[in-house]
Design a protein around this motif. Structure first.
Motif, PDB file in Angstrom:
ATOM      1  N   UNK A 143     -12.482  12.938 -42.286  1.00  0.00           N
ATOM      2  CA  UNK A 143     -13.933  13.158 -42.386  1.00  0.00           C
ATOM      3  C   UNK A 143     -14.686  11.848 -42.162  1.00  0.00           C
ATOM      4  N   UNK A 144     -14.200  10.761 -42.772  1.00  0.00           N
ATOM      5  CA  UNK A 144     -14.846   9.460 -42.593  1.00  0.00           C
ATOM      6  C   UNK A 144     -14.744   8.991 -41.142  1.00  0.00           C
ATOM      7  N   UNK A 145     -13.552   9.149 -40.567  1.00  0.00           N
ATOM      8  CA  UNK A 145     -13.366   8.739 -39.165  1.00  0.00           C
ATOM      9  C   UNK A 145     -14.312   9.502 -38.248  1.00  0.00           C
ATOM     10  N   UNK A 146     -14.373  10.802 -38.445  1.00  0.00           N
ATOM     11  CA  UNK A 146     -15.187  11.639 -37.560  1.00  0.00           C
ATOM     12  C   UNK A 146     -16.681  11.349 -37.728  1.00  0.00           C
ATOM     13  N   UNK A 147     -17.084  11.045 -38.946  1.00  0.00           N
ATOM     14  CA  UNK A 147     -18.485  10.668 -39.163  1.00  0.00           C
ATOM     15  C   UNK A 147     -18.794   9.363 -38.417  1.00  0.00           C
ATOM     16  N   UNK A 148     -17.861   8.423 -38.480  1.00  0.00           N
ATOM     17  CA  UNK A 148     -18.022   7.152 -37.763  1.00  0.00           C
ATOM     18  C   UNK A 148     -18.085   7.390 -36.248  1.00  0.00           C
ATOM     19  N   UNK A 149     -17.234   8.275 -35.748  1.00  0.00           N
ATOM     20  CA  UNK A 149     -17.197   8.549 -34.310  1.00  0.00           C
ATOM     21  C   UNK A 149     -18.520   9.146 -33.842  1.00  0.00           C
ATOM     22  N   UNK A 150     -19.033  10.125 -34.584  1.00  0.00           N
ATOM     23  CA  UNK A 150     -20.292  10.771 -34.206  1.00  0.00           C
ATOM     24  C   UNK A 150     -21.441   9.756 -34.254  1.00  0.00           C
TER      25      UNK A 150
END
Length: 255
Positions: free
Chosen positions: A6-13
């Motif tokens: 979830x943290x990674x994907x938030x960073x990616x977006x």
């Protein structure tokens, strides 16, 4: 750096929306994870409609909560947009009254319109109006309304009420997303209303957009593919995909 998906994907977006695109190699280095982990995150984000994957990375999908500004659009895919705009402008034919939508590609279309004969251009876009205001033989009618800061275009009931009073020969329309399943979409309902009203007011409608618009889906649907006389895009859209759109009604021109 970042542990949970979830943290990674938030960073990616967040990164994609800030920079316009992300790269698998760079993300893997930033996040301290394997490239395959990043690819898996990108697949998940694409499934949720937040990004669209490309070879080696991804770019953000515009949505109700995110839309690129006109300034940003003026820096991305510019040579492709110029080719598309020039080809679209050639479809004016004998039209005397033309609607030109908001956005950078429509602005380029406006600049490519013929100057050697009388033409009335109706637009909600302040940059389009400014580009044509001094053009010989061109009358510009700027629609009133609330100005959206990101795109410098007018919206809301003043805009649509003015449009409803016109019968136009041709409308040049842009979209944030074009898909065979969901038609033409845009993030903001107020913008969608203006586009829909322009299509209703026009005898002919031409959609101009770069290849990245195709298959993308935004929040508000404002028209079906069959409402278009023509779609103008570039050869970066595969010919097989262009043919699939043409089966829904419009002529598809790749330039």
């Amino acid at each position: 750096m970042t542990s949970t998906a979830e943290d990674r994907q938030r960073h990616i977006v967040r990164t994609a929306r800030t920079t316009g695109a992300v790269d698998v190699n760079t993300l893997a280095a930033q996040l301290g994870v394997a490239k395959e982990t990043v690819r898996r995150d990108l697949r998940a984000l694409e499934d949720h409609g937040l990004v669209r994957r490309t070879h080696g990375g991804a770019y953000p999908v515009e949505s109700a909560g995110f839309e690129t500004t006109l300034a940003f659009r003026a820096t991305s895919h510019v040579p492709e947009k110029r080719r598309v705009a020039a080809a679209a402008a050639e479809l004016v034919g004998d039209a005397e009254t033309v609607f030109v939508d908001e956005g950078f590609t429509p602005q380029l279309i406006a600049e490519a319109l013929p100057r050697d004969r009388p033409l009335t251009v109706v637009t909600a876009s302040l940059p389009v109006a400014a580009a044509l205001a001094g053009a010989e033989n061109t009358s510009v009618l700027l629609l009133g309304g609330r100005v959206r800061a990101g795109t410098l275009a007018t919206v809301d009931h003043w805009t649509t009420k003015m449009l409803a009073g016109f019968v136009l020969d041709l409308a040049f329309i842009g979209a944030n997303g074009i898909s065979r399943e969901h038609g033409l979409t845009t993030p903001d309902p107020a913008v969608g209303e203006v586009k829909a009203q322009a299509i209703r007011a026009a005898r002919r409608t031409v959609l101009a957009g770069v290849h990245t618009k195709f298959g993308a889906v935004s929040f508000c649907r404002f028209a079906e593919i069959g409402a278009l006389e023509a779609i103008v895009t570039s050869t970066l859209l595969p010919s097989a995909e262009a043919h699939r759109y043409s089966l829904l009604g419009p002529q598809v021109i790749r330039t």
